[in-house]
Structures are given as structure tokens and as C-alpha cells.
Design a protein around this motif. Structure first.
Motif, PDB file in Angstrom:
ATOM      1  N   GLU A  28       8.410   2.815  -6.099  1.00 30.27           N
ATOM      2  CA  GLU A  28       9.831   2.483  -6.261  1.00 30.27           C
ATOM      3  C   GLU A  28      10.345   1.674  -5.076  1.00 30.27           C
ATOM      4  O   GLU A  28      11.062   0.690  -5.249  1.00 30.27           O
ATOM      5  N   ALA A  29       9.983   2.067  -3.862  1.00 29.23           N
ATOM      6  CA  ALA A  29      10.439   1.358  -2.663  1.00 29.23           C
ATOM      7  C   ALA A  29       9.826  -0.044  -2.579  1.00 29.23           C
ATOM      8  O   ALA A  29      10.476  -0.990  -2.132  1.00 29.23           O
ATOM      9  N   LEU A  30       8.573  -0.190  -3.012  1.00 26.88           N
ATOM     10  CA  LEU A  30       7.881  -1.476  -2.937  1.00 26.88           C
ATOM     11  C   LEU A  30       8.273  -2.441  -4.055  1.00 26.88           C
ATOM     12  O   LEU A  30       8.141  -3.657  -3.905  1.00 26.88           O
ATOM     13  N   LYS A  31       8.778  -1.915  -5.161  1.00 31.27           N
ATOM     14  CA  LYS A  31       9.041  -2.727  -6.351  1.00 31.27           C
ATOM     15  C   LYS A  31       9.861  -3.997  -6.069  1.00 31.27           C
ATOM     16  O   LYS A  31       9.497  -5.078  -6.528  1.00 31.27           O
ATOM     17  N   ASP A  79      19.686 -12.983   0.630  1.00 35.44           N
ATOM     18  CA  ASP A  79      20.252 -13.851   1.670  1.00 35.44           C
ATOM     19  C   ASP A  79      20.010 -13.293   3.066  1.00 35.44           C
ATOM     20  O   ASP A  79      19.491 -12.179   3.227  1.00 35.44           O
ATOM     21  N   LEU A  80      20.403 -14.048   4.065  1.00 31.75           N
ATOM     22  CA  LEU A  80      20.235 -13.666   5.466  1.00 31.75           C
ATOM     23  C   LEU A  80      20.628 -12.221   5.697  1.00 31.75           C
ATOM     24  O   LEU A  80      21.680 -11.777   5.239  1.00 31.75           O
ATOM     25  N   LYS A  81      19.756 -11.516   6.410  1.00 33.07           N
ATOM     26  CA  LYS A  81      20.015 -10.109   6.681  1.00 33.07           C
ATOM     27  C   LYS A  81      19.345  -9.722   7.990  1.00 33.07           C
ATOM     28  O   LYS A  81      18.230 -10.156   8.275  1.00 33.07           O
ATOM     29  N   LYS A  82      20.042  -8.900   8.764  1.00 33.59           N
ATOM     30  CA  LYS A  82      19.410  -8.341   9.958  1.00 33.59           C
ATOM     31  C   LYS A  82      18.440  -7.260   9.513  1.00 33.59           C
ATOM     32  O   LYS A  82      18.767  -6.430   8.671  1.00 33.59           O
ATOM     33  N   VAL A  83      17.240  -7.311  10.081  1.00 35.72           N
ATOM     34  CA  VAL A  83      16.189  -6.344   9.781  1.00 35.72           C
ATOM     35  C   VAL A  83      15.661  -5.813  11.110  1.00 35.72           C
ATOM     36  O   VAL A  83      15.988  -6.358  12.158  1.00 35.72           O
ATOM     37  N   PRO A  84      14.844  -4.754  11.091  1.00 32.94           N
ATOM     38  CA  PRO A  84      14.382  -4.169  12.355  1.00 32.94           C
ATOM     39  C   PRO A  84      13.701  -5.156  13.307  1.00 32.94           C
ATOM     40  O   PRO A  84      13.761  -4.980  14.513  1.00 32.94           O
ATOM     41  N   GLU A 119      15.986   1.918   6.045  1.00 37.26           N
ATOM     42  CA  GLU A 119      16.968   1.515   5.045  1.00 37.26           C
ATOM     43  C   GLU A 119      16.312   1.204   3.696  1.00 37.26           C
ATOM     44  O   GLU A 119      16.879   1.475   2.641  1.00 37.26           O
ATOM     45  N   MET A 120      15.105   0.664   3.730  1.00 36.11           N
ATOM     46  CA  MET A 120      14.388   0.313   2.505  1.00 36.11           C
ATOM     47  C   MET A 120      13.267   1.297   2.180  1.00 36.11           C
ATOM     48  O   MET A 120      12.496   1.083   1.251  1.00 36.11           O
ATOM     49  N   GLN A 121      13.156   2.367   2.973  1.00 37.53           N
ATOM     50  CA  GLN A 121      12.127   3.398   2.802  1.00 37.53           C
ATOM     51  C   GLN A 121      10.720   2.799   2.861  1.00 37.53           C
ATOM     52  O   GLN A 121       9.841   3.145   2.061  1.00 37.53           O
ATOM     53  N   LEU A 122      10.526   1.897   3.829  1.00 36.40           N
ATOM     54  CA  LEU A 122       9.242   1.229   4.006  1.00 36.40           C
ATOM     55  C   LEU A 122       8.759   1.381   5.436  1.00 36.40           C
ATOM     56  O   LEU A 122       9.548   1.605   6.350  1.00 36.40           O
ATOM     57  N   VAL A 177       0.836  -1.200   0.000  1.00 36.46           N
ATOM     58  CA  VAL A 177       0.000   0.000   0.000  1.00 36.46           C
ATOM     59  C   VAL A 177       0.875   1.257   0.000  1.00 36.46           C
ATOM     60  O   VAL A 177       2.072   1.192   0.246  1.00 36.46           O
ATOM     61  N   HIS A 178       0.216   2.393  -0.234  1.00 33.77           N
ATOM     62  CA  HIS A 178       0.907   3.679  -0.184  1.00 33.77           C
ATOM     63  C   HIS A 178       0.603   4.437   1.101  1.00 33.77           C
ATOM     64  O   HIS A 178       1.407   5.266   1.527  1.00 33.77           O
ATOM     65  N   ASP A 179      -0.538   4.178   1.723  1.00 33.17           N
ATOM     66  CA  ASP A 179      -0.946   4.902   2.932  1.00 33.17           C
ATOM     67  C   ASP A 179      -1.150   3.899   4.062  1.00 33.17           C
ATOM     68  O   ASP A 179      -2.220   3.291   4.187  1.00 33.17           O
ATOM     69  N   ILE A 180      -0.125   3.719   4.884  1.00 33.59           N
ATOM     70  CA  ILE A 180      -0.181   2.687   5.923  1.00 33.59           C
ATOM     71  C   ILE A 180      -1.244   2.979   6.975  1.00 33.59           C
ATOM     72  O   ILE A 180      -1.909   2.064   7.455  1.00 33.59           O
TER      73      ILE A 180
END
Length: 121
Positions: free
Chosen positions: A57-60, A91-96, A38-41, A12-15
């Protein structure tokens, strides 16, 4: 190795509008709201729904991912998936929220695997 929950992903665009709607629809509170700068999400979880909000662009890079599997050990799932023909997309990545991995299953379905920090999710 255990899948704790499977989340349907919505883009979505409006959370805030989406959170309000799905809280009413599901009659549930929002379990999680996270800014993933970091991912603008921004992400929110309500029941079995994961809302991802951002610009087109961020969601793509994420739109092809069909679902999120919350698991007890993303590292164990990584090994299992690789031994069973899955291909790593991210691959494996630390995320929030902890750690994640995105793979393409043999049937072509792309799934994100997430292990939350508190592992009680």
C-alpha cells in the motif's frame, strides 16, 4: 542545470535484506538510509541503486516511477520540464533528503527529480 546521478529504483518489503545483498553485489557501502515516515517508507542508496521499502500500500503511489535523477536545482529542472511538455505528477515538495518533484515525460516515463540538501550527492 545538471543531472548528477541517475538512480535505478527497486521496490522491496525488507530493506535490511536488500541492503545487505546489494552491498555485497556492488561491493559498495550504503550511501544513505532515510526513514520517510510521512509516506511510511524507508529508503537506502547504494551506488546507483535506490531501494524503497514499505508495504504494498505504501509503495503503490511510487511503483510507476522508473528512476530518480539527482540534480543540482530541482526548481530549474521544473521550469525546463514544463516548457518541454512534461506533466507534473507530484509537485515540488520538501522531503527528508531535500526537495523533490515527480513528472511524466513526453514519452510517458515517470521520473523523480531530487535536489539533496547538501547538493553534493
Amino acid at each position: 542545470m545538471k543531472i548528477k546521478k541517475i538512480l535505478t529504483r527497486l521496490y522491496v518489503h525488507d530493506i535490511n535484506t536488500s541492503i545487505d545483498f546489494y552491498k555485497k553485489l556492488l561491493n559498495q557501502d550504503c550511501d544513505l538510509i532515510v526513514k520517510y515516515s510521512e509516506m511510511q517508507l524507508e529508503l537506502a542508496q547504494i551506488g546507483n541503486i535506490l531501494i524503497l521499502s514499505g508495504t504494498d500500500e505504501a509503495l503503490k503511489p511510487f511503483r510507476d516511477t522508473s528512476a530518480t535523477f539527482l540534480v543540482d536545482s530541482v526548481i530549474e529542472f521544473r521550469e525546463f520540464l514544463l516548457q518541454n511538455g512534461a506533466v507534473i505528477v507530484r509537485d515540488l515538495k520538501k522531503v527528508p533528503t531535500g526537495m523533490n518533484l515527480t513528472v511524466k515525460h513526453l514519452d510517458g516515463t515517470i521520473i523523480e527529480y531530487v535536489e539533496h540538501k547538501n547538493s553534493n550527492a
